[in-house]
Structure formats: C-alpha cells, structure tokens
Design a protein around this motif. Sequence first.
Motif, PDB file in Angstrom:
ATOM      1  N   THR A  82       0.848  -1.195   0.000  1.00 37.19           N
ATOM      2  CA  THR A  82       0.000   0.000   0.000  1.00 37.19           C
ATOM      3  C   THR A  82       0.879   1.238   0.000  1.00 37.19           C
ATOM      4  N   ARG A  83       0.522   2.183  -0.838  1.00 30.20           N
ATOM      5  CA  ARG A  83       1.282   3.424  -0.918  1.00 30.20           C
ATOM      6  C   ARG A  83       0.360   4.551  -1.381  1.00 30.20           C
ATOM      7  N   ARG A  84       0.837   5.776  -1.248  1.00 28.85           N
ATOM      8  CA  ARG A  84       0.092   6.938  -1.725  1.00 28.85           C
ATOM      9  C   ARG A  84       0.799   7.471  -2.974  1.00 28.85           C
ATOM     10  N   THR A  88      -3.757   9.566  -3.980  1.00 32.80           N
ATOM     11  CA  THR A  88      -4.602   8.381  -4.079  1.00 32.80           C
ATOM     12  C   THR A  88      -3.922   7.211  -3.382  1.00 32.80           C
ATOM     13  N   THR A  89      -4.700   6.381  -2.713  1.00 31.81           N
ATOM     14  CA  THR A  89      -4.169   5.171  -2.086  1.00 31.81           C
ATOM     15  C   THR A  89      -4.168   4.054  -3.121  1.00 31.81           C
ATOM     16  N   GLU A 122       0.411   7.448   5.215  1.00 28.41           N
ATOM     17  CA  GLU A 122      -0.146   8.807   5.236  1.00 28.41           C
ATOM     18  C   GLU A 122      -0.043   9.286   6.676  1.00 28.41           C
TER      19      GLU A 122
END
Length: 155
Positions: A82-84, A88-89, A122
């Motif tokens: 998971t990353r930004r 947006t995710t 985040e």
Amino acid sequence: MSVNAVAHLNFHGQARAALEFYQSVFGGQTTIATYGDFGMPAEAPGAANVVFGQVVADNGFRVMAYDVPGEGAPIAQGAPTTRRENGTTITEEPFFLSVRGETVEEVGALWERLAEGAKVIEAFGPAQWAPAFGMLTDRFGITWVLDVAAEYTRA
C-alpha cells in the motif's frame, strides 16, 4: 439478534508478539492458547505457536489472531503493498483495519504507539473528510487506518 465482525489476523509465528503489541497500544485483556495447550506435544515444532488469541478492550477494540500451521515466511518481511501516489491510495491488499475515535487526542495517542516500527503511508493529521486521519503498515505487516469521526449535519 446482535452480531459483531472482528478481524482475525493470520501470522507465521508472530501472533503472540502481535497480540501483546496490540494490547500495549489499545489496552484490554489478552487471551492466548497455544497448539501445545490443545494437545500438541511440547517438543513438537510449533507447539508454542498461537492456535487462538485475542485482545478485547473496554473501549470497543477487539482483534483475534493465530499462527498458521506449518512453515511460512513471516508476513512483515515482504514490502507493504500500500502506498500513496498523487493523493490516491494504491494497494493490492484485500483489507485494512480501521480504528475510529471521537477526538484527535485519543486517536493521536493510539497512532503514536501503533506507529512504533511501522511504515507510515499517510501521516496522521487533518483530512478533508475528518478532523484527523492517518494510514500505516505496522511492524507485523498489517495496514491500519486511524481517523477521528467527523460530525456530520443532515440537510
């Protein structure tokens, strides 16, 4: 009729450490039963692993966990998926654990403890939809969303 959905986390030898960590973050009581407690010979590989575990706290937090039998790589060794990007995710994970509280102070305190050894996706802070929001993947590979409930007014 009343039902509750409770996250049940799967680990490979890390369930006890994860449950103890989550209890240190959220409070409550930890219950742990091992494969040995259920009859596996003490000298057998995996006898000390968790067959049933949970943390239950008066504040409403509850999570269950166990160690998947057999050999397997610890979940946290892989890079979080998971990353930004551009606000947006982006993720390949099938779920996140969400913790919502009523004040920035109470959720911020949980964030600080949960963030120890975590990868912050985040940072915890004000968001358009909530007084505060943050996302991280903890030291055990579990991705958490923490936020403060927004007060909505009905039109």
